[in-house]
Design a protein around this motif. Sequence first.
Motif: not given
Length: 523
Positions: A15-20, A27-29, A151-152
Amino acid sequence: MQMELHTGIELAVALTRQTTLPDLLKTATTQLANTFGLTRCWALELDLSGRTLHCSGLSEPGEFDCGDFSHPFAHLLQTGKAREITRAASYRLDHPGFQSLIEASDRPKCLWLEPLRGDDGRALGILVLCRDDSDWSGITAQPLYRGLLQLLTHQWISQLQSRDQVWQRRLLKRSLDNLHDAETVRKRCEILAQTLVGSSEPMIRLRAQVVRAAGSQLSVLVQGETGCGKDVVARGIHELSDRADGPMVVVNCAAIPDSLLESELFGHTKGAFSGADQAKEGLLAQASGGTLFLDEIGDMPTALQSKLLRVLENRQFRPLGARQEQHSDFRLVAATHQPLHQSIEDGRFRRDLFYRLSQFPLHVTPLRERLDDLECLSRHFIRFYKEREGSGPLGISSHALQALSAYDFPGNARELRNIIELACLQTPAGDDIQPEVLRLMDMFSAPGSTANPQTTQSDAEAFALADTGDIRDLKAAAQTFEAEVIRDRLRQYGGNRAQAAESLGLPKRTLAHKCLKYQVSDV
């Protein structure tokens, strides 16, 4: 426990790697569905207005109106509490978007709707968890699930803040660009005001339009009455454009005989016609890299109009007698005092050429409709006269300006210039132009009243009555007198140059040359 911790770390890293924000939600879903054995997981994003939920992974319709309570998401945002919906209950919800979501999820028996909010209570969106097992407590009560939601939510808010900052930077840049553009336009308008003189609202608007036209490569059509300054507008467009270092080629379509105009424009090879003893480069070729100004385009022969239209399509032309086509990179500015719409109706001007010429149309307001410009124009012409002659009047009196304002100037700014220059000739150096000098041209039958053109003496006769003792430049005086004679004769024949030339014993072409030289209007 160790496995759960390891899974939680992997999910957190993902999750923390995503930039948009779209990547984060996707990614979360995906991770939630894989980790907790869901048949499908959806993320519905609430837009900035708070009125619409967007589901990017769902085909049409993928939007949900928050004010429409025929789907459960509106109720959920209103209460802010998670809830379960069974497939039996979902059948009672006939909202097409919600039914599409059910179908895209392989018709699960049960759904869990989880609203997500920030620490400040701001609604972010809704998670939709789908599966057949109705025991949601086994998932929602797990620390891993609650931690992932926290976190999300944190990452979601961070992405929104980052997007807001990007938007604010873009807005700031756009504002600065607009300020820079406005300042550039203002400075260029100031430069243009030195030649396109006038402080009236029509002239202020015209200068701004000229600046914008100069910044494009569109063809410009300048329309306005004779003598209103169309040539000055064309010169301003050229000098403010990125072609200013290139040539400005001026073609007066009315001054060149029809039989020669095509040769002048396109050029010709040696032997192309009788008398062509050497090749000649046409004006189209000479204008390459610069501006081609076709003055009095309304007088162009119909046959040549079709050829010009083809040139404007691709800038390709063929000189008379040549086999190979040539290319010319010119920017076109055209001008006319004729009402082209009427000429089109009469079949004297091509409609398709008109639209090709008028990609950026400009209209110059006649002087009688902007008399506020009389003073600054008069002083401009006085300065021009003094620079050319080396001496002249100091200025113009208020009484003279009042007298000028009573005249409607059928010849516009060009006529005013002729009047001022003739008055300069009759005014001692260092003095102001007075109304008595203006009346030498018999413009007025009495102080403050307009003359009747049908009853007053001619300008040439009035000039002959002037005090010749004030003449210091015989050549200039002779040219002024000649110009007044031509102008008077054109008025007598209603602007018919052929009749005026015949009455003066001149060839029509010679008269056209003198009209161009002395800036004499047809009417």
